[in-house]
Design an enzyme around this catalytic site. Structure first.
Site, PDB file in Angstrom:
ATOM      1  N   ASP A 322       0.855  -1.132  -0.187  1.00  0.00           N
ATOM      2  CA  ASP A 322       0.072   0.006  -0.038  1.00  0.00           C
ATOM      3  C   ASP A 322       0.911   1.262   0.052  1.00  0.00           C
ATOM      4  O   ASP A 322       1.699   1.356   0.696  1.00  0.00           O
ATOM      5  CB  ASP A 322      -0.758  -0.064   1.080  1.00  0.00           C
ATOM      6  CG  ASP A 322      -1.788   1.161   1.116  1.00  0.00           C
ATOM      7  OD1 ASP A 322      -2.735   1.196   0.376  1.00  0.00           O
ATOM      8  OD2 ASP A 322      -1.712   1.914   2.272  1.00  0.00           O
ATOM      9  N   GLU A 358       1.525  -0.384  -5.181  1.00  0.00           N
ATOM     10  CA  GLU A 358       0.824   0.592  -5.579  1.00  0.00           C
ATOM     11  C   GLU A 358       1.493   1.843  -5.626  1.00  0.00           C
ATOM     12  O   GLU A 358       2.068   2.465  -4.572  1.00  0.00           O
ATOM     13  CB  GLU A 358      -0.432   0.909  -4.320  1.00  0.00           C
ATOM     14  CG  GLU A 358      -1.432   1.997  -4.448  1.00  0.00           C
ATOM     15  CD  GLU A 358      -2.237   2.477  -3.291  1.00  0.00           C
ATOM     16  OE1 GLU A 358      -3.547   2.506  -3.533  1.00  0.00           O
ATOM     17  OE2 GLU A 358      -1.840   2.315  -2.423  1.00  0.00           O
TER      18      GLU A 358
END
Length: 664
Positions: A322, A358
């Site tokens: 993330d 990401e």
């Protein structure tokens, strides 16, 4: 570095924690229920910031926490407070979920001891599992799963098991995953997390888990059986041919900004574990109040130890990171050669693991799509946006769509890389669902309690009212057609693709594009009310993708012949079956496209009609061959117009051969 955490031996337990600036550290040991503090013992400095103590007579199952003392000057980054019980950063099990309370954020001498509010770390000895090669390979289908929401309402899963990691191993779930051709499930965060402080007063809770406290312990709400539950589920999925990828959050923690709670890292060494501005303020490259200092050697070791932990003790295939630029920031600036990124890619235990980035955060120069090291796949939001623009009917969209279908060489073809690292997706947990993309022009986030201010304002979505149609059935049909077109586009794309759980059967969040705080029917998948026809169509698309390897191939297309036939690996055609001219590519009104992919073992044609009007499509014919529908349930007659807003698949076969269905 000396091993940190709780190391269990036959004679007792060695407790160790790291802090570069604490003057004193203690371990607090609690009773078997974790309620009463039995003893508080001071750790001894061992050099290089390590404080440790061996306590004889203790065994697995011991509940404990750390305390630290030193300067208390939040304006200078010091938060030491011995009244704050701290979770071990190396905790692999906690005895209860984290729950926000204002006393956890109280300043020193303004609140009572927090031991009664804190979960206790449980000393745990874990067996290792064989480190097997990952099942997932680039080009496969990643299925993004919010663990709790995925099975909370599933009628076939035993009620006591719904919403847990163990539910993913239920035969009904595995059958569903296999029908979709899932290569790996990507579990949204399963590590122990805490609600943001503004949620409890609103009667809300964090449904996604992107607010961790420690990095190794699984959340008791998702895994009552602890890491053993995760390990057993990973094994059951592997037995079915499905890999497991964990979505991990190393960019921030639930300790939030200067008003946040003191739970672990902040109380041990806030200055070292988090990045700060020169004036002492916390850096906020994450939008959550703090940013983990991933360029610090101790943090780097902790991240690597966490990844090895989940490989060695749970057998996972890999990880999705993330806000991954945070992992590559050195002194605040992103560097693809950052020590942590290099260490992850080169670690012997992690060398073959799946790594997915990401590639953006909200810090300076935070958009890094295409810039991660070659070992990392990357979420491709350019694919998401260009696919949505095409089907929304935007002008000048056909060229961008073709580039995305072909693997986004403009982004991932740098430095003569031969293969794409794209992860193509049209919808993810963050944003509108696939069904909502075609039903809501604007977000509807009022339920989040922030006056609809949160979430993205530009969703590239549309309200398909079937050209002003007022009939509900006609509108519903038009929206389903658009969902089919979006799904077909995704499955027709070269490289790795990602589908978010439930989008294959029309899940809706009522237009909420930031449903992180909705642990309720807004995010729980409605299995009883799912669109089974849409689900069957998604399964048929998966069959085509499995049967036609040119779709999952990650190598960039060249337009050159694939064999002695002289047929190129790709041809881009108009609906009339002729090569697109420069004028065609630049025609702002063009919304029709044919992609013909070729390999030595056959050809596949993908006919895309993004116009609302039907149209005749023509495909190039070779002597001795014929074009056959790739999906048995999809009737495609090239002598008749193809419907508007549709995608059709055709396979070239030798004339006279029986037409096999479902892409077989």
């Amino acid at each position: 570095m000396t091993r940190l955490g709780a190391t269990i031996t036959p004679e007792g337990i060695r407790f160790a924690a790291w802090s570069s600036s604490a003057r004193r550290l203690w371990v607090s040991v609690f009773d078997g229920e974790g309620n009463r503090e039995l003893d508080r013992m001071e750790l001894k400095p061992e050099g290089e910031g390590v404080h440790a103590l061996f306590v004889s007579g203790l065994s697995a199952g011991t509940r404990y926490g750390f305390r630290a003392d030193g300067d208390y000057a939040p304006e200078r980054g010091f938060w030491f407070d011995p009244d704050k019980l701290l979770s071990d950063p190396y905790a692999i099990q906690v005895d209860r979920p984290y729950a926000y309370h204002w006393r956890l954020a109280a300043r020193r001498n303004e609140g009572a001891d927090t031991a009664s509010l804190m979960p206790k770390t449980v000393a745990t000895a874990l067996p290792t599992v064989p480190v097997l090669p990952p099942l997932f390979r680039p080009g496969g289908l990643i299925y993004e799963v919010p663990v709790r929401a995925f099975t909370k309402l599933h009628p076939d899963v035993p009620e006591a098991q719904r919403g847990t990691i163990a539910a993913l191993a239920h035969p009904a779930i595995i059958d569903h995953l296999k029908r979709l051709g899932v290569s790996a499930v990507e579990l949204m965060p399963v590590t122990a997390s805490i609600d943001e402080r503004h949620l409890p007063p609103l009667g809300l809770s964090n449904a996604w888990g992107y607010n961790p406290v420690t990095f190794m312990a699984v959340d008791p709400r998702l895994a009552p059986g602890g890491l053993t539950e995760l390990r057993d589920t990973v094994a059951a999925l592997r037995q079915a041919g499905i890999g497991t990828i964990l979505d991990l959050v190393f960019n921030h923690t639930g300790e939030s900004d200067r008003l946040g709670p003191t739970l672990s890292l902040r109380g041990l060494d806030n200055q070292a574990y988090y990045r700060h501005q020169p004036d002492g303020r916390l850096v906020n490259d994450t939008g959550t109040g703090n940013t983990v200092a991933c360029d610090h050697p101790v943090v780097r070791d902790m991240v690597l130890d966490t990844l090895r932990h989940f490989v060695r003790h749970a057998g996972v295939d890999g990880f999705r990171f993330d806000l991954a630029p945070v992992l590559g920031r050195v002194d605040g600036a992103f560097d693809p050669a950052a020590p942590l990124l290099a260490a992850i890619a080169g670690d012997p235990v992690l060398t073959d693991r799946v790594l997915v980035a990401e590639p953006w955060d909200i810090g300076p120069d935070g958009y890094q799509l295409g810039n991660f090291p070659a070992r990392f796949l990357e979420w491709n939001d350019r694919y998401r946006d260009d696919a949505r623009r095409f089907w929304r009917g935007d002008a000048n969209a056909v060229g961008a769509l073709a580039t995305r279908l072909a693997g986004s060489s403009d982004i991932f073809g740098k430095a003569a890389q031969p293969a794409s690292r794209t992860v193509n997706f049209i919808a993810a947990h963050d944003g509108m669902t696939l069904a909502d993309i075609v039903a809501y022009e604007h977000k509807h986030n009022a339920a989040n309690g922030e006056q609809n201010r949160d979430g993205h304002n530009e969703n590239l979505s549309w309200n398909n009212g079937a050209e002003g149609e007022t009939d509900d059935a006609a509108i519903a049909k038009a929206r389903v057609n658009d969902q089919r077109a979006l799904l077909a586009t995704l499955f027709a794309s070269r490289g790795t693709i990602m589908l978010t759980a439930g989008d294959e059967f029309g899940r809706s969040q009522q237009g909420n594009n930031n449903a992180y705080a909705q642990d309720n029917a807004i995010t729980w998948l409605d299995w009883a009310g799912r669109d089974k026809a849409l689900e069957q169509y998604a399964s048929a698309l998966a069959d085509v993708r499995r049967a036609m390897p040119m779709l999952s191939d990650t190598r960039f297309l060249t337009g050159e012949p694939v064999d002695t036939s002289g047929i190129p690996d790709v041809a881009w055609l108009t609906e009339a079956g002729v090569a697109l001219s420069e004028a065609d590519w630049n025609d702002p009104a063009r919304h029709r496209l044919v992609m013909v992919l070729s390999r030595a073992d056959g050809r596949l044609a993908v006919m895309i009609n993004g116009d609302r009007r039907q149209s005749i499509f023509t495909l190039p014919v070779r002597e001795g061959f014929e074009w056959c529908p790739a999906i048995a349930t999809q009737t495609v007659d090239l002598t008749r117009p193809l419907p508007g807003r549709s995608v059709s698949f055709m396979i070239e076969r030798q004339s006279g051969r029986a037409r096999a269905g479902k892409g077989s």
